[in-house]
Design a protein around this motif. Structure first.
Motif, short mmCIF file in Angstrom:
data_model
loop_
_atom_site.label_atom_id
_atom_site.label_comp_id
_atom_site.label_asym_id
_atom_site.label_seq_id
_atom_site.Cartn_x
_atom_site.Cartn_y
_atom_site.Cartn_z
N ASN A 283 9.37 -14.65 -9.20
CA ASN A 283 10.21 -15.29 -10.11
C ASN A 283 10.27 -14.22 -10.93
OD1 ASN A 283 11.27 -17.11 -12.97
ND2 ASN A 283 10.03 -18.46 -12.20
N LYS A 284 13.07 -14.40 -10.91
CA LYS A 284 13.17 -13.25 -12.20
C LYS A 284 13.05 -13.20 -13.39
CE LYS A 284 16.90 -12.33 -8.42
NZ LYS A 284 18.52 -12.63 -8.79
N THR A 285 12.68 -14.82 -13.54
CA THR A 285 12.16 -14.77 -15.10
C THR A 285 10.59 -13.89 -15.45
OG1 THR A 285 13.34 -16.57 -15.44
CG2 THR A 285 12.41 -16.33 -17.64
N VAL A 286 9.91 -14.26 -14.44
CA VAL A 286 8.87 -13.78 -15.04
C VAL A 286 9.02 -11.89 -15.00
CG1 VAL A 286 6.38 -13.28 -13.98
CG2 VAL A 286 7.87 -15.61 -14.10
N LYS A 288 11.46 -9.99 -15.44
CA LYS A 288 12.12 -9.54 -16.65
C LYS A 288 11.13 -9.72 -18.14
CE LYS A 288 16.34 -10.15 -19.12
NZ LYS A 288 17.18 -10.74 -19.70
N ASN A 289 10.56 -10.33 -18.23
CA ASN A 289 9.77 -10.63 -18.55
C ASN A 289 8.02 -9.67 -19.24
OD1 ASN A 289 8.25 -11.21 -21.62
ND2 ASN A 289 6.76 -12.58 -20.25
#
Length: 372
Positions: A283-286, A288-289
């Protein structure tokens, strides 16, 4: 030298020959003085030994030759002896200078140097020994160093092995803890060599001792730290999943528990992209975080979902620690995870039961209201 001998012999031979010629001339003069004025026959009449005189140059030449040979040989021998003595004096002088220089060097080096006799009794020590061990020559001369330097913490097995090897005529190199004169312990690197006479009997021992206390203390400290880390690692391996991956996401280390939970061998996991195992990391959002925290050299904590080789997913309470190289740059990431699948399932079950209970209570309230 051979040329000088030849020239000398030639001179003696020539002198003998000239002496013979002189005798002939004298003989002729004597014959003439006695009235020799006729044929050669009268030579023998007035000088009956003149035949001998005629051959005297040959006889005297040979005699002078042998005298010359012996004389020149004697002179040559004397010259060689003188040169040998001069050379020996030069060598002795050079040896004395070297010995004095060596004595100065030996006396001033930091290493301890000990010379003992065939029975192990001290004959001489340098200043380095006094600096390292605290004892002067007067305090140790005629004594066995083992009786002075060894103490309760000295390794008796190593000391016994050293003694046995030396008695067999073997040179030894060992490290041994000994006691300073003030009672403190120090570590010495020992190098001892037996010195034998022409019959093979040991007449001396030469020992060079180097104080390695600082190095040994560092080694002991590192060994203790390594043991402590090994114990922590063992405890961590028993309870947690440990993974290390590099900047590109490639796994470079896994522990046994990670292999077990993923049902894969270590060889299969090494070099594999961590995202192939972690569903959440896709998951790119995960990602990135997580990377935002890690690139700021901050530790990230959270929950990730992983999937093992048979397709079963499991939840993992995760801590990711950024690891910096000597220049302070990110180069590896340490992942520590706890399998919380059962806890998550229990939480879901509790939440489901809670929802069911709330629904039941709402239904009960509704029925009570209708009845009234």
């Amino acid at each position: 030298m051979k040329k000088d001998l030849f020239n000398g012999v030639v001179k003696y031979t020539a002198a003998g020959f000239m002496l013979g010629v002189l005798l002939i001339i004298i003989g002729l003069g004597l014959s003439y003085a006695h009235g020799f004025k006729g044929s050669w026959f009268h030579i023998f009449q007035f000088a009956p030994n003149f035949v001998i005189i005629i051959f005297s140059p040959i006889f005297l030449s040979l005699l002078s030759y042998f005298i010359g040979v012996k004389t020149e040989q004697l002179l040559l021998s004397n010259r060689e002896i003188k040169e040998s003595l001069v050379l020996q004096q030069i060598n002795n002088s050079a040896a004395d200078i070297q010995l004095k220089l060596l004595a100065k060097v030996v006396a001033q080096v930091n290493e301890s140097i000990v010379i003992s006799n065939g029975r192990g009794l001290v004959e001489w020590i340098n200043d380095g020994f006094t600096k390292n061990c605290g004892y002067t020559l007067e305090e140790v001369k005629g004594k066995v160093l083992d009786d002075i330097l060894h103490g309760p913490l000295t390794d008796k097995k190593v000391a016994k092995s050293i003694l046995e090897k030396l008695l067999r005529g073997e040179a030894i190199t060992e490290e041994l803890l000994i006691y300073h004169k003030d009672g403190s312990t120090i570590w010495l690197a020992l190098s001892i060599k037996p010195i034998c006479d022409d019959t093979g009997e040991i007449v001396n021992f030469i020992a060079i001792q180097n104080n390695i206390t600082d190095r040994k203390l560092r080694e002991i400290s590192i060994e203790s730290l390594y043991k402590e880390v090994s114990e922590y690692k063992f405890a961590l391996d028993q309870s947690a999943i440990v993974i290390i991956f590099n900047n590109t996401g490639k796994i470079i280390h896994v522990n046994r528990k990670f292999c077990e939970i993923n049902e894969m061998a270590e060889e299969e996991l090494l070099g594999k992209d961590y995202r192939a195992i972690s569903i959440s990391m896709r998951n790119k959002t995960v990602v990135k975080n997580i990377m935002t925290n890690l690139q700021d050299a901050k530790i990230w904590k959270g929950e990730l979902i992983n999937r093992n080789s048979n397709g079963t997913s499991y939840a993992a309470d995760t801590t990711i620690v950024p690891l910096l190289d000597a220049r302070g740059k990110l180069h590896k990431f340490l992942v520590i995870q706890q399998d919380i699948t059962e806890r998550k399932e229990l939480e879901i079950e509790l939440m489901t039961n809670k929802n069911k209970l709330q629904q039941a209570m709402q239904i009960a309230k509704l029925g009570s209201w209708e009845k009234s």
